[in-house]
Design a protein around this motif. Structure first.
Motif, PDB file in Angstrom:
ATOM      1  N   LEU A   1       0.810  -1.222   0.000  1.00  0.00           N
ATOM      2  CA  LEU A   1       0.000   0.000   0.000  1.00  0.00           C
ATOM      3  C   LEU A   1       0.840   1.268   0.000  1.00  0.00           C
ATOM      4  O   LEU A   1       0.396   2.301  -0.507  1.00  0.00           O
ATOM      5  CB  LEU A   1      -0.916   0.019   1.227  1.00  0.00           C
ATOM      6  N   VAL A   2       2.034   1.224   0.583  1.00  0.00           N
ATOM      7  CA  VAL A   2       2.809   2.452   0.792  1.00  0.00           C
ATOM      8  C   VAL A   2       4.098   2.485  -0.015  1.00  0.00           C
ATOM      9  O   VAL A   2       4.900   3.408   0.142  1.00  0.00           O
ATOM     10  CB  VAL A   2       3.139   2.623   2.294  1.00  0.00           C
ATOM     11  N   GLN A   3       4.330   1.490  -0.872  1.00  0.00           N
ATOM     12  CA  GLN A   3       5.543   1.495  -1.683  1.00  0.00           C
ATOM     13  C   GLN A   3       5.445   2.551  -2.780  1.00  0.00           C
ATOM     14  O   GLN A   3       4.383   2.755  -3.360  1.00  0.00           O
ATOM     15  CB  GLN A   3       5.781   0.120  -2.299  1.00  0.00           C
ATOM     16  N   THR A   4       6.552   3.200  -3.062  1.00  0.00           N
ATOM     17  CA  THR A   4       6.579   4.207  -4.129  1.00  0.00           C
ATOM     18  C   THR A   4       7.379   3.737  -5.342  1.00  0.00           C
ATOM     19  O   THR A   4       7.221   4.293  -6.426  1.00  0.00           O
ATOM     20  CB  THR A   4       7.190   5.524  -3.603  1.00  0.00           C
ATOM     21  N   ASP A   5       8.218   2.727  -5.175  1.00  0.00           N
ATOM     22  CA  ASP A   5       8.961   2.141  -6.289  1.00  0.00           C
ATOM     23  C   ASP A   5       8.011   1.226  -7.059  1.00  0.00           C
ATOM     24  O   ASP A   5       7.436   0.298  -6.500  1.00  0.00           O
ATOM     25  CB  ASP A   5      10.152   1.352  -5.754  1.00  0.00           C
ATOM     26  N   ILE A   6       7.851   1.478  -8.341  1.00  0.00           N
ATOM     27  CA  ILE A   6       6.859   0.745  -9.133  1.00  0.00           C
ATOM     28  C   ILE A   6       7.147  -0.750  -9.137  1.00  0.00           C
ATOM     29  O   ILE A   6       6.224  -1.575  -9.099  1.00  0.00           O
ATOM     30  CB  ILE A   6       6.804   1.319 -10.577  1.00  0.00           C
ATOM     31  N   LYS A   7       8.423  -1.128  -9.159  1.00  0.00           N
ATOM     32  CA  LYS A   7       8.762  -2.552  -9.163  1.00  0.00           C
ATOM     33  C   LYS A   7       8.512  -3.197  -7.805  1.00  0.00           C
ATOM     34  O   LYS A   7       8.122  -4.364  -7.724  1.00  0.00           O
ATOM     35  CB  LYS A   7      10.218  -2.747  -9.588  1.00  0.00           C
ATOM     36  N   ARG A   8       8.720  -2.464  -6.736  1.00  0.00           N
ATOM     37  CA  ARG A   8       8.498  -3.031  -5.412  1.00  0.00           C
ATOM     38  C   ARG A   8       7.007  -3.256  -5.146  1.00  0.00           C
ATOM     39  O   ARG A   8       6.640  -4.197  -4.441  1.00  0.00           O
ATOM     40  CB  ARG A   8       9.104  -2.131  -4.335  1.00  0.00           C
TER      41      ARG A   8
ATOM     42  N   ASP B   1      10.409   5.739  -9.239  1.00  0.00           N
ATOM     43  CA  ASP B   1       9.519   6.328  -8.233  1.00  0.00           C
ATOM     44  C   ASP B   1       8.244   6.815  -8.907  1.00  0.00           C
ATOM     45  O   ASP B   1       8.286   7.699  -9.771  1.00  0.00           O
ATOM     46  CB  ASP B   1      10.236   7.476  -7.529  1.00  0.00           C
ATOM     47  N   MET B   2       7.110   6.246  -8.524  1.00  0.00           N
ATOM     48  CA  MET B   2       5.839   6.601  -9.158  1.00  0.00           C
ATOM     49  C   MET B   2       5.458   8.046  -8.896  1.00  0.00           C
ATOM     50  O   MET B   2       4.670   8.630  -9.658  1.00  0.00           O
ATOM     51  CB  MET B   2       4.728   5.674  -8.665  1.00  0.00           C
ATOM     52  N   ARG B   3       6.001   8.647  -7.843  1.00  0.00           N
ATOM     53  CA  ARG B   3       5.692  10.045  -7.559  1.00  0.00           C
ATOM     54  C   ARG B   3       6.274  10.985  -8.618  1.00  0.00           C
ATOM     55  O   ARG B   3       5.838  12.137  -8.738  1.00  0.00           O
ATOM     56  CB  ARG B   3       6.218  10.420  -6.173  1.00  0.00           C
ATOM     57  N   ASN B   4       7.240  10.498  -9.386  1.00  0.00           N
ATOM     58  CA  ASN B   4       7.845  11.286 -10.458  1.00  0.00           C
ATOM     59  C   ASN B   4       7.335  10.865 -11.830  1.00  0.00           C
ATOM     60  O   ASN B   4       7.978  11.138 -12.848  1.00  0.00           O
ATOM     61  CB  ASN B   4       9.372  11.158 -10.410  1.00  0.00           C
TER      62      ASN B   4
ATOM     63  N   LEU C   1       4.053   0.054   8.156  1.00  0.00           N
ATOM     64  CA  LEU C   1       3.984  -0.566   6.834  1.00  0.00           C
ATOM     65  C   LEU C   1       5.222  -0.232   6.003  1.00  0.00           C
ATOM     66  O   LEU C   1       5.732  -1.095   5.276  1.00  0.00           O
ATOM     67  CB  LEU C   1       2.720  -0.104   6.103  1.00  0.00           C
ATOM     68  N   LYS C   2       5.705   0.998   6.103  1.00  0.00           N
ATOM     69  CA  LYS C   2       6.883   1.385   5.324  1.00  0.00           C
ATOM     70  C   LYS C   2       8.099   0.584   5.752  1.00  0.00           C
ATOM     71  O   LYS C   2       8.968   0.261   4.920  1.00  0.00           O
ATOM     72  CB  LYS C   2       7.151   2.885   5.505  1.00  0.00           C
ATOM     73  N   ASN C   3       8.152   0.248   7.029  1.00  0.00           N
ATOM     74  CA  ASN C   3       9.256  -0.564   7.541  1.00  0.00           C
ATOM     75  C   ASN C   3       8.954  -2.053   7.480  1.00  0.00           C
ATOM     76  O   ASN C   3       9.629  -2.852   8.140  1.00  0.00           O
ATOM     77  CB  ASN C   3       9.589  -0.154   8.977  1.00  0.00           C
ATOM     78  N   ARG C   4       7.943  -2.423   6.701  1.00  0.00           N
ATOM     79  CA  ARG C   4       7.620  -3.824   6.384  1.00  0.00           C
ATOM     80  C   ARG C   4       7.412  -4.655   7.650  1.00  0.00           C
ATOM     81  O   ARG C   4       7.969  -5.733   7.818  1.00  0.00           O
ATOM     82  CB  ARG C   4       8.735  -4.423   5.512  1.00  0.00           C
ATOM     83  N   TRP C   5       6.559  -4.095   8.523  1.00  0.00           N
ATOM     84  CA  TRP C   5       6.221  -4.739   9.789  1.00  0.00           C
ATOM     85  C   TRP C   5       7.455  -4.905  10.668  1.00  0.00           C
ATOM     86  O   TRP C   5       7.432  -5.676  11.611  1.00  0.00           O
ATOM     87  CB  TRP C   5       5.558  -6.083   9.569  1.00  0.00           C
ATOM     88  N   TYR C   6       8.532  -4.231  10.385  1.00  0.00           N
ATOM     89  CA  TYR C   6       9.781  -4.269  11.143  1.00  0.00           C
ATOM     90  C   TYR C   6      10.398  -5.671  11.193  1.00  0.00           C
ATOM     91  O   TYR C   6      11.201  -5.967  12.069  1.00  0.00           O
ATOM     92  CB  TYR C   6       9.569  -3.755  12.576  1.00  0.00           C
ATOM     93  N   ILE C   7      10.055  -6.502  10.228  1.00  0.00           N
ATOM     94  CA  ILE C   7      10.637  -7.846  10.188  1.00  0.00           C
ATOM     95  C   ILE C   7      12.135  -7.771   9.898  1.00  0.00           C
ATOM     96  O   ILE C   7      12.950  -8.443  10.551  1.00  0.00           O
ATOM     97  CB  ILE C   7       9.932  -8.713   9.128  1.00  0.00           C
ATOM     98  N   ASP C   8      12.513  -6.913   8.940  1.00  0.00           N
ATOM     99  CA  ASP C   8      13.939  -6.772   8.627  1.00  0.00           C
ATOM    100  C   ASP C   8      14.698  -6.237   9.830  1.00  0.00           C
ATOM    101  O   ASP C   8      15.821  -6.683  10.119  1.00  0.00           O
ATOM    102  CB  ASP C   8      14.118  -5.835   7.427  1.00  0.00           C
ATOM    103  N   ARG C   9      14.106  -5.266  10.536  1.00  0.00           N
ATOM    104  CA  ARG C   9      14.764  -4.720  11.723  1.00  0.00           C
ATOM    105  C   ARG C   9      14.885  -5.780  12.817  1.00  0.00           C
ATOM    106  O   ARG C   9      15.904  -5.864  13.515  1.00  0.00           O
ATOM    107  CB  ARG C   9      13.963  -3.521  12.239  1.00  0.00           C
TER     108      ARG C   9
END
Length: 705
Positions: free
Chosen positions: A317-324, A379-382, A624-632
């Protein structure tokens, strides 16, 4: 012919670099693309021959391993399951090869790139045509190596190298489970070949592992694992699924997939949308008899699949990279496939795998065209306003979005049409949710959660998919002035592959419905994924994963004989055994429409980048941007302790103890000794005379005493 399907991509991989050096990059591109395209044609011929005529066949190429009772041939197993995977792999690979001719046109190492693509295709084909678990493991590791090479293809970028290493390491974690599962199969069944293993499972046959005093029925065999005793078949099922989790980027082992977008976009389409990430689904379906007899393992598959479907959809929902965005969408759709398989809908899982390959590869290649056009901006914002600049790409990505969000006409089937009418994702996703609904009726574990969780994920899918379309193709073009003045033109060789994929996104669901999950499913699969009647008798007594999972029950549930009457009662014409309320038929479409409406409200206004419900800086956004903090969490639990332990071992273990007490210590001791010896050389005669006298006294003392 079937052997050439596997070997032609290998020939391309071997020839690409030599031809590229002697005849140029274009020659290497043509040779590899042609060989994979020929393999695709042969794969389609094989698919129709096996699925609708000849049936299963196995071609033994040579004896590969023989050590005592361990035997593994290198063979090409062709049944409906492997034939389905072959058309998916070779078709997508051929189109990606063709697309890459344009996308990689300016890369100085494109011969190496095409060699890697063909190598990956060979490894994947070796995996799906394996006749035993060891050959499958060879292909499994082969696609791992090829994905490492392709993700890190632009090795001058640190982010690409890091992503390649991350993908390789995370997949090795899953592969430990797969390796242990293969060992457990040999330990229990005395074989790694599929047919002997599955025959014993179907009939609850007698097995006698090395530790057992006598042979027992498989259902009575337990294994001690981590100081507890579990049913052997459950242990095997869980271990094999751990391998599937890694390869198919399921929750907890998913972290490598988004970062893998650092590779070239054709790699994303080939590996991370349509082929490698589906290997885990294929493994579960290949071992479907085992999972049908292992209710706990199947429940774990259901829970992990459902969790992944929801997790990936929320993060998307919050990703800005089109591929991600598309990458998280892939993980979410894989979650659908797994929870369908966990509920016994192996045909539904393979059906969605096949349709997903078409529309997800379409979305990735369409995104690649947008990135190429926008000077590699992701970046979809661009972006924005590109529908007038790229009309064909816009139409194709719209069709892919209509497919993934599940747009169709549920009221037409079965009263007015012999199959569900709609885009590919509508048909296949609807079958999965119906499987979950049937599971509720049958009392299967987690079926209710799967059904309603799947609907919630469908709402999220509708939102992030249309968000991508609106931010990329609608509104004003937000790119920098130099990009707007001089956009990169997209060559036709990149646009041509979009057309067949778009056709698949529209029609694949309707075309493959009947053989995959409809009235002709039992005949089409011909035992490749269904449970034999003997196994139903062995495992069906009160077991939610028993007879209901058989091919007959499955075909009855999802064939044209099933009930789709508007009043929710059995349709007399079709005589089905299940009642499906009308709201179940409409629910997936309504869920996707809700996501569309929310995306329209947020992103079709004058300011598509205005703050929304999930605002930047908010707690939910950060979560959400930190992907549920799983990576952290992994960084805290694994990376940081590993770094600290490594530094301690380096400074104190290696440098202080090993080097200090070993070569460095001995060298220092010799230097000190030499310095002391040098100090004895004074140059005075009386010093030397004194030493000589002292030596004579010592010598005489030794003689006397």
């Amino acid at each position: 012919m079937q052997a050439f399907i596997v070997l032609l991509p290998l020939f391309g991989a071997m020839l690409a670099m030599p031809i590229g050096k002697t005849s140029g990059h274009r020659a290497a591109e043509i040779v590899t693309t042609s060989l994979v395209s020929i393999a695709a044609v042969l794969a389609w011929l094989t698919f129709f021959a096996v699925g609708f005529g000849e049936g299963e066949t196995t071609i033994v190429l040579f004896e590969w391993i023989r050590s005592g009772s361990l035997q593994a041939n290198w063979a090409v197993r062709v049944d409906a399951l492997s034939a389905t995977m072959m058309i998916v792999i070779t078709t997508v690979s051929a189109l990606v090869h063709l697309y890459s001719i344009g996308y990689m046109a300016e890369d100085p190492s494109r011969s190496r790139f095409f060699a890697y693509l063909s190598l990956f295709t060979f490894a994947m084909l070796a995996l799906v045509t394996a006749d035993n678990l060891l050959q499958l493991f060879f292909g499994w590791e082969g696609v791992g190596v090829a994905s490492y090479l392709l993700i890190g293809f632009w090795h001058h970028k640190k982010s690409a190298n890091d992503a390649a290493i991350k993908a390789f390491v995370v997949n090795r974690v899953g592969d430990v489970g797969l390796g242990l599962g293969i060992m457990a199969c040999y330990f229990v069944f005395g074989s790694v070949e599929f047919d002997p293993i599955l025959d014993i499972i179907r009939t609850d046959g007698m097995v006698q592992p090395p530790f057992a005093a006598e042979a027992v029925h498989l259902s009575d065999l337990s294994i001690k694992f981590l100081d507890r005793t579990y049913p052997a078949i459950e242990i095997i099922g869980v271990l094999l699924f751990i391998g599937a989790m890694g390869k198919s980027a399921q929750f907890l082992l998913h972290t490598w997939l988004p970062d893998a977008m650092e590779g070239p976009t054709p790699v994303s389409a080939l590996i991370h949308a349509a082929t490698m990430v589906t290997a885990g689904v294929f493994l579960v379906c290949r071992m479907s008899d085992l999972y049908a007899a292992a209710p706990v393992a199947s429940a774990i598959v259901t829970v992990i699949g459902l969790t992944t479907a929801i997790f990936a959809a929320t993060v998307g929902l919050v990703q800005t990279d089109i591929k991600r965005v598309i990458a998280y969408s892939t993980a979410s759709q894989l979650g659908y496939m797994f929870f369908a398989a966990g509920l016994g809908g192996y045909g539904a899982a393979m059906f969605h795998l096949t349709t997903h390959a078409a529309f997800k590869a379409l979305l990735f290649l369409g995104a690649g065209a947008v990135i190429h056009f926008s000077h590699h901006e992701q970046d979809m914002r661009n972006m924005g306003g590109l529908r007038t600049q790229m009309p064909l790409t816009f139409i194709c990505m719209m069709l892919g979005t209509l497919a993934i969000t599940g747009v169709g006409l549920p009221f037409l089937y079965p009263d007015f049409a012999p199959f569900p009418v709609g885009f590919a994702g509508f048909v296949s996703k609807d079958v999965i949710l119906e499987e979950a609904f049937f599971g509720i009726e049958a009392g299967k574990a987690f079926a209710s959660a799967a059904f309603f969780g799947g609907l919630f994920a469908a709402v999220l899918t509708g939102f992030y998919s249309w968000r991508l379309i609106f931010l990329t193709f609608f509104g004003k073009w937000r790119a920098p002035a130099e990009v707007r003045k001089h956009p990169h033109s997209v060559p036709n060789v990149m646009l041509i592959p979009l057309i067949p994929l778009a056709i698949g996104a529209v029609f694949a669901g309707m075309v493959f419905y009947k053989p995959f999950v409809g009235k002709g499913a039992e005949k089409f699969w011909d035992g490749a994924i269904h449970i034999a009647h003997e196994a139903e008798a062995a495992y069906g007594d009160g077991d939610s994963h028993g007879a209901e999972h058989g091919a007959d029950a499955y075909a009855d549930s999802h064939s044209a004989e099933a009930t789709y009457a508007d009043d929710g009662h059995a349709d007399e014409e079709h005589g089905g055994s299940h009642d499906i309320p009308i709201w179940v038929l409409w629910a997936p479409l309504i869920a996707g429409t809700l996501g569309l409406i929310a995306a329209m409200y947020q992103y079709l206004g004058e300011d598509p980048l205005k703050p929304g419900l999930i605002r930047e800086g908010g707690l939910l956004y950060e979560f959400l941007k930190n992907r549920w903090y799983i990576d952290r969490l992994y960084q805290i639990l694994f990376q940081e302790p590993a770094r600290i332990i490594g530094r301690v071992l380096w400074k104190y273990g290696d440098e202080a103890i090993i080097d200090g007490g070993g070569p460095n210590g001995l060298a220092k001791l010799m230097i000190i000794g030499a310095q002391r010896a040098v100090s004895l050389q004074t140059g005075f005669v009386f010093h030397y005379a004194f030493v000589m006298l002292l030596g004579v006294i010592i010598l005489l003392s030794l003689i006397v005493f």
